[in-house]
Motif scaffolding. Structure first.
Motif, PDB file in Angstrom:
ATOM      1  N   MET A 141       0.808  -1.224   0.000  1.00 10.31           N
ATOM      2  CA  MET A 141       0.000   0.000   0.000  1.00 10.31           C
ATOM      3  C   MET A 141       0.840   1.273   0.000  1.00 10.31           C
ATOM      4  N   SER A 142       1.870   1.332   0.847  1.00 14.88           N
ATOM      5  CA  SER A 142       2.685   2.551   0.918  1.00 14.88           C
ATOM      6  C   SER A 142       3.399   2.801  -0.405  1.00 14.88           C
ATOM      7  N   ARG A 143       3.841   1.726  -1.060  1.00 14.26           N
ATOM      8  CA  ARG A 143       4.504   1.879  -2.357  1.00 14.26           C
ATOM      9  C   ARG A 143       3.525   2.359  -3.422  1.00 14.26           C
ATOM     10  N   ILE A 144       2.302   1.807  -3.400  1.00 13.47           N
ATOM     11  CA  ILE A 144       1.295   2.220  -4.382  1.00 13.47           C
ATOM     12  C   ILE A 144       0.940   3.684  -4.189  1.00 13.47           C
ATOM     13  N   LEU A 145       0.661   4.073  -2.947  1.00 11.54           N
ATOM     14  CA  LEU A 145       0.280   5.458  -2.670  1.00 11.54           C
ATOM     15  C   LEU A 145       1.434   6.415  -2.930  1.00 11.54           C
ATOM     16  N   GLY A 146       2.667   5.877  -2.891  1.00 11.42           N
ATOM     17  CA  GLY A 146       3.838   6.703  -3.199  1.00 11.42           C
ATOM     18  C   GLY A 146       4.103   6.838  -4.681  1.00 11.42           C
ATOM     19  N   GLY A 147       3.311   6.153  -5.512  1.00 10.97           N
ATOM     20  CA  GLY A 147       3.425   6.292  -6.960  1.00 10.97           C
ATOM     21  C   GLY A 147       4.371   5.320  -7.638  1.00 10.97           C
ATOM     22  N   GLN A 148       4.856   4.306  -6.919  1.00 11.24           N
ATOM     23  CA  GLN A 148       5.814   3.371  -7.498  1.00 11.24           C
ATOM     24  C   GLN A 148       5.114   2.288  -8.300  1.00 11.24           C
ATOM     25  N   ASP A 149       5.753   1.855  -9.377  1.00  9.08           N
ATOM     26  CA  ASP A 149       5.285   0.682 -10.113  1.00  9.08           C
ATOM     27  C   ASP A 149       5.539  -0.558  -9.264  1.00  9.08           C
ATOM     28  N   ILE A 150       4.582  -1.503  -9.255  1.00  9.68           N
ATOM     29  CA  ILE A 150       4.778  -2.731  -8.489  1.00  9.68           C
ATOM     30  C   ILE A 150       4.322  -3.950  -9.282  1.00  9.68           C
ATOM     31  N   ILE A 151       4.947  -5.076  -8.992  1.00 10.83           N
ATOM     32  CA  ILE A 151       4.479  -6.388  -9.428  1.00 10.83           C
ATOM     33  C   ILE A 151       4.211  -7.171  -8.154  1.00 10.83           C
ATOM     34  N   ALA A 152       2.946  -7.437  -7.870  1.00  4.15           N
ATOM     35  CA  ALA A 152       2.554  -8.109  -6.633  1.00  4.15           C
ATOM     36  C   ALA A 152       2.184  -9.560  -6.934  1.00  4.15           C
ATOM     37  N   ILE A 153       2.879 -10.483  -6.308  1.00  5.45           N
ATOM     38  CA  ILE A 153       2.658 -11.914  -6.520  1.00  5.45           C
ATOM     39  C   ILE A 153       2.114 -12.515  -5.225  1.00  5.45           C
ATOM     40  N   SER A 154       0.887 -12.993  -5.275  1.00  3.39           N
ATOM     41  CA  SER A 154       0.304 -13.657  -4.103  1.00  3.39           C
ATOM     42  C   SER A 154      -0.864 -14.522  -4.559  1.00  3.39           C
ATOM     43  N   PRO A 155      -1.240 -15.522  -3.785  1.00  4.34           N
ATOM     44  CA  PRO A 155      -2.275 -16.473  -4.213  1.00  4.34           C
ATOM     45  C   PRO A 155      -3.680 -15.893  -4.184  1.00  4.34           C
ATOM     46  N   GLU A 156      -4.622 -16.659  -4.698  1.00  4.13           N
ATOM     47  CA  GLU A 156      -6.026 -16.261  -4.668  1.00  4.13           C
ATOM     48  C   GLU A 156      -6.483 -16.080  -3.220  1.00  4.13           C
ATOM     49  N   GLY A 157      -7.323 -15.062  -3.002  1.00  3.52           N
ATOM     50  CA  GLY A 157      -7.870 -14.843  -1.675  1.00  3.52           C
ATOM     51  C   GLY A 157      -6.935 -14.143  -0.710  1.00  3.52           C
ATOM     52  N   SER A 158      -5.807 -13.636  -1.209  1.00  2.00           N
ATOM     53  CA  SER A 158      -4.839 -12.992  -0.312  1.00  2.00           C
ATOM     54  C   SER A 158      -5.072 -11.491  -0.153  1.00  2.00           C
ATOM     55  N   GLY A 159      -6.031 -10.917  -0.904  1.00  2.00           N
ATOM     56  CA  GLY A 159      -6.356  -9.505  -0.738  1.00  2.00           C
ATOM     57  C   GLY A 159      -5.826  -8.588  -1.813  1.00  2.00           C
ATOM     58  N   LYS A 160      -5.491  -9.115  -2.983  1.00  2.00           N
ATOM     59  CA  LYS A 160      -4.927  -8.272  -4.047  1.00  2.00           C
ATOM     60  C   LYS A 160      -5.939  -7.243  -4.543  1.00  2.00           C
ATOM     61  N   THR A 161      -7.176  -7.681  -4.798  1.00  2.00           N
ATOM     62  CA  THR A 161      -8.194  -6.759  -5.329  1.00  2.00           C
ATOM     63  C   THR A 161      -8.489  -5.631  -4.340  1.00  2.00           C
ATOM     64  N   THR A 162      -8.671  -5.990  -3.077  1.00  6.42           N
ATOM     65  CA  THR A 162      -8.936  -4.972  -2.059  1.00  6.42           C
ATOM     66  C   THR A 162      -7.794  -3.980  -1.974  1.00  6.42           C
ATOM     67  N   THR A 163      -6.571  -4.452  -2.175  1.00  5.38           N
ATOM     68  CA  THR A 163      -5.392  -3.581  -2.116  1.00  5.38           C
ATOM     69  C   THR A 163      -5.488  -2.463  -3.134  1.00  5.38           C
ATOM     70  N   TYR A 164      -5.744  -2.798  -4.401  1.00  2.10           N
ATOM     71  CA  TYR A 164      -5.748  -1.722  -5.393  1.00  2.10           C
ATOM     72  C   TYR A 164      -7.058  -0.936  -5.380  1.00  2.10           C
ATOM     73  N   VAL A 165      -8.162  -1.549  -4.957  1.00  2.19           N
ATOM     74  CA  VAL A 165      -9.411  -0.784  -4.824  1.00  2.19           C
ATOM     75  C   VAL A 165      -9.234   0.321  -3.780  1.00  2.19           C
ATOM     76  N   LEU A 166      -8.642  -0.014  -2.662  1.00  3.11           N
ATOM     77  CA  LEU A 166      -8.386   0.991  -1.614  1.00  3.11           C
ATOM     78  C   LEU A 166      -7.458   2.087  -2.111  1.00  3.11           C
ATOM     79  N   SER A 167      -6.425   1.712  -2.838  1.00  4.38           N
ATOM     80  CA  SER A 167      -5.476   2.731  -3.313  1.00  4.38           C
ATOM     81  C   SER A 167      -6.134   3.666  -4.323  1.00  4.38           C
ATOM     82  N   VAL A 168      -6.978   3.120  -5.204  1.00  2.18           N
ATOM     83  CA  VAL A 168      -7.677   3.959  -6.186  1.00  2.18           C
ATOM     84  C   VAL A 168      -8.652   4.905  -5.483  1.00  2.18           C
ATOM     85  N   LEU A 169      -9.437   4.377  -4.555  1.00  2.00           N
ATOM     86  CA  LEU A 169     -10.406   5.217  -3.841  1.00  2.00           C
ATOM     87  C   LEU A 169      -9.715   6.298  -3.016  1.00  2.00           C
TER      88      LEU A 169
END
Length: 414
Positions: free
Chosen positions: A17-45
């Motif tokens: 989250m801190s990297r996203i809000l700081g404007g950095q490009d990221i490649i996030a690797i994690s399994p299904e159900g780990s919270g990836k969608t919620t992560t970027y929805v929160l950052s966009v909002l």
């Protein structure tokens, strides 16, 4: 977030989250159900101005219609704003109404790469003001053959932040994103089941393509001292028949097919016959139409292809008695997400094996045959996921001496 029941942040959110809000490009690797969608929805909002949009600010690419709808629903669920400026484009059909909505002003666009590109070429999607490009379920986008439209859209978005979310990192992922990402942070999260299942020894070989799988199996089967009784699983009877023709053998009964597709193929209809024949060393079995197989007294199991049903795989690797088996899995980049799902279920990772340095790596553009190139030259044909090894780390064997000793010891005990 507290009202919605999110009491603590998940690991992927803490790390990114801190990297996203700081404007950095990221490649996030994690399994299904780990919270990836919620992560970027929160950052966009968090970054939204909630003003009248003259052109989209956020473009989210997803693999299919179901995923598009799930993303849109998550935005509404978290924002609690029914008037949220977002549109999910259909994967097919007329574009007229969608273009009208886009022209009227939408801040967030969710679409498949193919649909977004088609609307863009119709001049219905303005990408000039995009400040965030998000690729969700990147592994499925790659599997669906949409690498080219992703690249084209990314180049058209000009200067923006790129957020890539995937369950796996592999060569094809980097082929898709490396050209347009600027020094991205790689964030990896492993989420395994808390309770480990008791399974046999599991080994994983990552290979670039199907032909290299054949080369690897032939390479391993040269060790007749260790691999004296082997079952190789493939998905179809046709593949079983073709594989039997591609494997080297000394006599006609060394390689058998269970329930062969053609009457003139050398095969059997009972696994016990294979166990009883000393001359028969390799049995090829199709998952297609095969019920539960009695694998007792067969020490080596090879999943040349992953079965479509995870339960089929789990039945073969979970221990049900004191007998030891060694289960080897061959996986291409496209099959790797399924491997990760299996690891998540069993609560542990398969042991990743080094590819033999003298293995012939098939290249569709420039076919590599054994003996025509040196091992170091072959390494460079493997692409981003197969980096040339340091001399100190290079190996000339296909499995460690300790692993071989362990396999031989357990076979003798059996």
């Amino acid at each position: 977030m507290e009202e919605l029941g999110y009491l603590t942040a998940k690991e992927i959110q803490v790390k990114s989250m801190s990297r996203i809000l700081g404007g950095q490009d990221i490649i996030a690797i994690s399994p299904e159900g780990s919270g990836k969608t919620t992560t970027y929805v929160l950052s966009v909002l968090t970054n939204m101005k909630f003003t009248i949009a003259d052109a989209p600010k956020v473009l989210i690419l997803a693999p299919d219609q179901d995923r598009i709808q799930a993303i849109v629903d998550q935005f509404y669920f978290i924002s609690k704003n029914k008037e949220l400026s977002i549109i999910g484009l259909r994967t097919g059909g007329s574009m007229e109404q969608e273009i009208e909505k886009l022209v009227a002003g939408v801040e967030i666009v969710v679409a498949t790469p193919n649909r977004a590109r088609a609307v863009y070429l119709k001049l219905g999607l303005n990408l000039n003001l995009i400040h965030t490009l998000i690729i969700d379920d990147a592994e499925d986008i790659i599997k669906n053959g949409m690498i080219t439209p992703v690249k084209e859209l990314a180049k058209s978005c000009k200067k923006c932040q790129h957020l890539i979310f995937s369950t796996v990192e592999h060569e094809k992922l980097h082929q898709m994103v490396d050209d347009f990402m600027v020094q991205p942070a790689l964030i990896e999260v492993e989420v395994l089941a808390e309770q480990q299942l008791e399974v046999h020894d599991l080994f994983l070989y990552r290979v670039p393509n199907f032909t290299t799988k054949i080369n690897l199996l032939n390479h391993l089967m040269r060790d007749t001292e260790v691999f004296d009784k082997v079952v190789v699983f493939v998905n179809s009877r046709l593949t079983a028949q073709k594989l039997s023709k591609s494997l080297h053998h000394r006599d006609k009964e060394e390689i058998l097919v269970l329930n062969p597709l053609f009457f003139d193929d050398i095969g059997i209809d009972d696994c016990n016959l294979f166990k009883e024949r000393p001359a028969s060393r390799i049995l090829i079995v199709a998952n297609e139409g095969t019920d539960h197989l009695d694998l007792t007294s067969i020490p080596f199991i090879f999943h040349f292809e992953l079965p479509e049903n995870k339960e089929t795989f789990l039945q073969r690797i979970i221990k049900t008695d004191q007998e030891e088996h060694f289960a080897f899995t061959f996986s291409t980049d496209l099959e790797l997400p399924e491997v990760k799902r299996i690891e998540q279920i069993i609560g542990q990772k398969m042991q990743l094996m080094e590819l033999p340095t003298d293995l012939a790596i098939y290249n569709a553009k420039k076919e590599i045959r054994s003996g025509t190139m040196t091992p170091s030259e072959k390494d460079e044909t493997r692409g981003g996921a197969f980096h040339k090894k340091k001399e100190s780390n290079s190996k000339t064997y296909n499995y460690g001496g300790g692993v071989k000793a362990k396999m031989t010891m357990k076979k003798k005990k059996g």
